[in-house]
Motif scaffolding. Structure first.
Motif, PDB file in Angstrom:
ATOM      1  N   THR A 133       1.040  -1.200  -0.026  1.00 29.54           N
ATOM      2  CA  THR A 133       0.049  -0.129   0.132  1.00 29.54           C
ATOM      3  C   THR A 133       0.900   1.227  -0.103  1.00 29.54           C
ATOM      4  O   THR A 133       2.023   1.166   0.247  1.00 29.54           O
ATOM      5  CB  THR A 133      -0.931   0.122   1.300  1.00 29.54           C
ATOM      6  OG1 THR A 133      -0.095   0.174   2.467  1.00 29.54           O
ATOM      7  CG2 THR A 133      -1.876  -1.098   1.333  1.00 29.54           C
ATOM      8  N   ARG A 134       0.282   2.443  -0.433  1.00 29.10           N
ATOM      9  CA  ARG A 134       0.930   3.723  -0.169  1.00 29.10           C
ATOM     10  C   ARG A 134      -0.034   4.355   0.589  1.00 29.10           C
ATOM     11  O   ARG A 134      -1.276   4.745   0.227  1.00 29.10           O
ATOM     12  CB  ARG A 134       0.927   4.515  -1.382  1.00 29.10           C
ATOM     13  CG  ARG A 134       1.735   5.623  -1.452  1.00 29.10           C
ATOM     14  CD  ARG A 134       2.009   6.299  -2.635  1.00 29.10           C
ATOM     15  NE  ARG A 134       2.769   5.702  -3.618  1.00 29.10           N
ATOM     16  CZ  ARG A 134       2.483   4.809  -4.744  1.00 29.10           C
ATOM     17  NH1 ARG A 134       1.289   4.965  -4.978  1.00 29.10           N
ATOM     18  NH2 ARG A 134       3.157   4.102  -5.455  1.00 29.10           N
ATOM     19  N   GLY A 135      -0.183   4.496   1.912  1.00 33.96           N
ATOM     20  CA  GLY A 135      -0.981   4.926   2.755  1.00 33.96           C
ATOM     21  C   GLY A 135      -1.886   3.965   3.184  1.00 33.96           C
ATOM     22  O   GLY A 135      -1.601   3.015   3.324  1.00 33.96           O
ATOM     23  N   ASP A 136      -3.237   4.379   2.831  1.00 34.52           N
ATOM     24  CA  ASP A 136      -4.038   3.313   2.800  1.00 34.52           C
ATOM     25  C   ASP A 136      -4.924   2.824   1.307  1.00 34.52           C
ATOM     26  O   ASP A 136      -5.696   2.136   1.354  1.00 34.52           O
ATOM     27  CB  ASP A 136      -5.432   3.833   3.727  1.00 34.52           C
ATOM     28  CG  ASP A 136      -6.280   5.267   3.061  1.00 34.52           C
ATOM     29  OD1 ASP A 136      -5.663   5.408   1.967  1.00 34.52           O
ATOM     30  OD2 ASP A 136      -7.244   5.462   3.627  1.00 34.52           O
ATOM     31  N   GLN A 137      -4.053   3.209   0.387  1.00 37.75           N
ATOM     32  CA  GLN A 137      -4.522   2.793  -0.979  1.00 37.75           C
ATOM     33  C   GLN A 137      -3.561   1.608  -1.315  1.00 37.75           C
ATOM     34  O   GLN A 137      -2.231   1.755  -1.179  1.00 37.75           O
ATOM     35  CB  GLN A 137      -4.221   4.033  -1.845  1.00 37.75           C
ATOM     36  CG  GLN A 137      -4.537   3.502  -3.364  1.00 37.75           C
ATOM     37  CD  GLN A 137      -4.385   4.777  -4.282  1.00 37.75           C
ATOM     38  OE1 GLN A 137      -4.211   5.907  -3.955  1.00 37.75           O
ATOM     39  NE2 GLN A 137      -4.535   4.351  -5.726  1.00 37.75           N
ATOM     40  N   VAL A 138      -4.210   0.511  -1.888  1.00 37.48           N
ATOM     41  CA  VAL A 138      -3.627  -0.586  -2.386  1.00 37.48           C
ATOM     42  C   VAL A 138      -3.039  -0.233  -3.632  1.00 37.48           C
ATOM     43  O   VAL A 138      -3.292   0.151  -4.518  1.00 37.48           O
ATOM     44  CB  VAL A 138      -4.577  -1.662  -2.584  1.00 37.48           C
ATOM     45  CG1 VAL A 138      -3.640  -2.940  -3.207  1.00 37.48           C
ATOM     46  CG2 VAL A 138      -5.263  -2.056  -1.203  1.00 37.48           C
ATOM     47  N   VAL A 139      -1.551  -0.539  -3.697  1.00 36.01           N
ATOM     48  CA  VAL A 139      -0.608  -0.360  -4.917  1.00 36.01           C
ATOM     49  C   VAL A 139      -0.697  -1.590  -5.713  1.00 36.01           C
ATOM     50  O   VAL A 139      -0.857  -1.725  -7.073  1.00 36.01           O
ATOM     51  CB  VAL A 139       0.835  -0.068  -4.396  1.00 36.01           C
ATOM     52  CG1 VAL A 139       1.606   0.118  -5.924  1.00 36.01           C
ATOM     53  CG2 VAL A 139       0.723   1.450  -3.784  1.00 36.01           C
ATOM     54  N   ARG A 140      -0.529  -2.784  -5.024  1.00 31.37           N
ATOM     55  CA  ARG A 140      -0.544  -4.034  -5.691  1.00 31.37           C
ATOM     56  C   ARG A 140      -0.447  -5.131  -5.001  1.00 31.37           C
ATOM     57  O   ARG A 140      -0.463  -4.907  -3.727  1.00 31.37           O
ATOM     58  CB  ARG A 140       0.756  -4.235  -6.540  1.00 31.37           C
ATOM     59  CG  ARG A 140       2.237  -4.320  -5.798  1.00 31.37           C
ATOM     60  CD  ARG A 140       3.377  -4.725  -6.490  1.00 31.37           C
ATOM     61  NE  ARG A 140       4.516  -4.458  -5.648  1.00 31.37           N
ATOM     62  CZ  ARG A 140       5.665  -5.202  -6.183  1.00 31.37           C
ATOM     63  NH1 ARG A 140       5.706  -5.859  -7.106  1.00 31.37           N
ATOM     64  NH2 ARG A 140       6.709  -5.002  -5.461  1.00 31.37           N
ATOM     65  N   THR A 141      -1.040  -6.392  -5.390  1.00 33.43           N
ATOM     66  CA  THR A 141      -1.035  -7.695  -4.580  1.00 33.43           C
ATOM     67  C   THR A 141       0.084  -8.393  -5.092  1.00 33.43           C
ATOM     68  O   THR A 141       0.555  -8.816  -6.091  1.00 33.43           O
ATOM     69  CB  THR A 141      -2.402  -8.293  -5.063  1.00 33.43           C
ATOM     70  OG1 THR A 141      -3.559  -7.502  -4.604  1.00 33.43           O
ATOM     71  CG2 THR A 141      -2.357  -9.657  -4.273  1.00 33.43           C
ATOM     72  N   LEU A 142       0.841  -8.854  -3.943  1.00 36.95           N
ATOM     73  CA  LEU A 142       1.985  -9.501  -4.032  1.00 36.95           C
ATOM     74  C   LEU A 142       1.897 -11.198  -4.186  1.00 36.95           C
ATOM     75  O   LEU A 142       0.967 -11.595  -3.992  1.00 36.95           O
ATOM     76  CB  LEU A 142       2.920  -9.377  -2.916  1.00 36.95           C
ATOM     77  CG  LEU A 142       3.396  -8.061  -2.591  1.00 36.95           C
ATOM     78  CD1 LEU A 142       4.205  -7.838  -1.254  1.00 36.95           C
ATOM     79  CD2 LEU A 142       4.053  -7.321  -3.751  1.00 36.95           C
TER      80      LEU A 142
END
Length: 220
Positions: free
Chosen positions: A132-141
């Motif tokens: 995440t970046r803050g509370d926003q999901v950037v990607r799923t690993l």
């Protein structure tokens, strides 16, 4: 043969123990005793050095040394006190009381048989992990390639000594010893271990460890 370094200098602030975490009672015994029992059951371990808070006496049959402000400083102090008699060094957190002698032996065997500088106990991740970046999901690993790292971690002495020779500031940022060896160019192998070999950090962890250890004792 190996020397075991047990990191037991934690103050237990998140646990709310009011004293050294490693000596909190779990299933009728100080937490550290469970790890010492597993280490002593592994025949290859010939010496145990414990990094302790100031003023705390080392458990019987071990060599005590004052721990540092950070985890890696404690490991370095314990390694320095161990002398140079053994080529293999095992590092274990006293806050993992559910470690077994089998896991200890498995890590030592991988180091002995594989071309590597270290071998570390770890469990495959079961949960989906998101960056995440803050509370926003950037990607799923991709969790199939991710492991939750534990201890024991075992190393050839020269590799660990070289990694711990870095400046104090660099050591302070490390959350485990394997990352220091990796940063120094070393090769690390993962050794599958049970998820029950978790680190006791919170009161909930302590309660779960109590239940699991009592169940283990009842099954003996």
């Amino acid at each position: 043969m190996a020397v075991a370094l047990v990191v037991a200098a934690g103050r237990g602030e998140r646990l709310g123990s009011g004293g050294p975490k490693a000596f909190v009672m779990v299933a009728g015994r100080p937490m550290i005793d469970w790890s010492l029992e597993a280490l002593r059951a592994a025949d290859a371990v010939r010496q145990i050095v414990v990094a302790l808070p100031a003023g705390v006496i080392a458990p019987a049959g071990t060599l005590g040394v004052r721990g540092g402000d950070q985890r890696s400083h404690s490991v370095r102090a314990a390694l320095g006190a161990a002398g140079g008699g053994e080529d293999v060094v095992l590092v274990h957190d006293a806050a993992r009381p559910l470690v077994t002698a089998r896991t200890v032996r498995d890590c030592l065997d991988v180091l002995a048989l594989e071309d590597c500088d270290g071998a570390i106990a770890a469990a495959p991740l079961a949960d989906t992990v998101k960056e995440t970046r803050g509370d926003q999901v950037v990607r799923t690993l991709d969790r199939s390639r991710l492991w939750a790292v534990q201890t024991p971690q075992v190393f050839h002495r020269a590799a660990l000594e070289h990694a711990l020779a870095r400046p104090d500031a660099a050591l302070a940022a490390a959350t485990d010893d394997a990352s220091l060896v990796e940063a120094a160019g070393g090769t690390i192998r993962v050794v599958p271990a049970p998820r029950t070999n978790f680190k006791v950090t919170t009161p909930e962890d302590l309660h779960l460890a109590e239940l699991l250890l009592r169940d283990r004792e009842d099954r003996r």
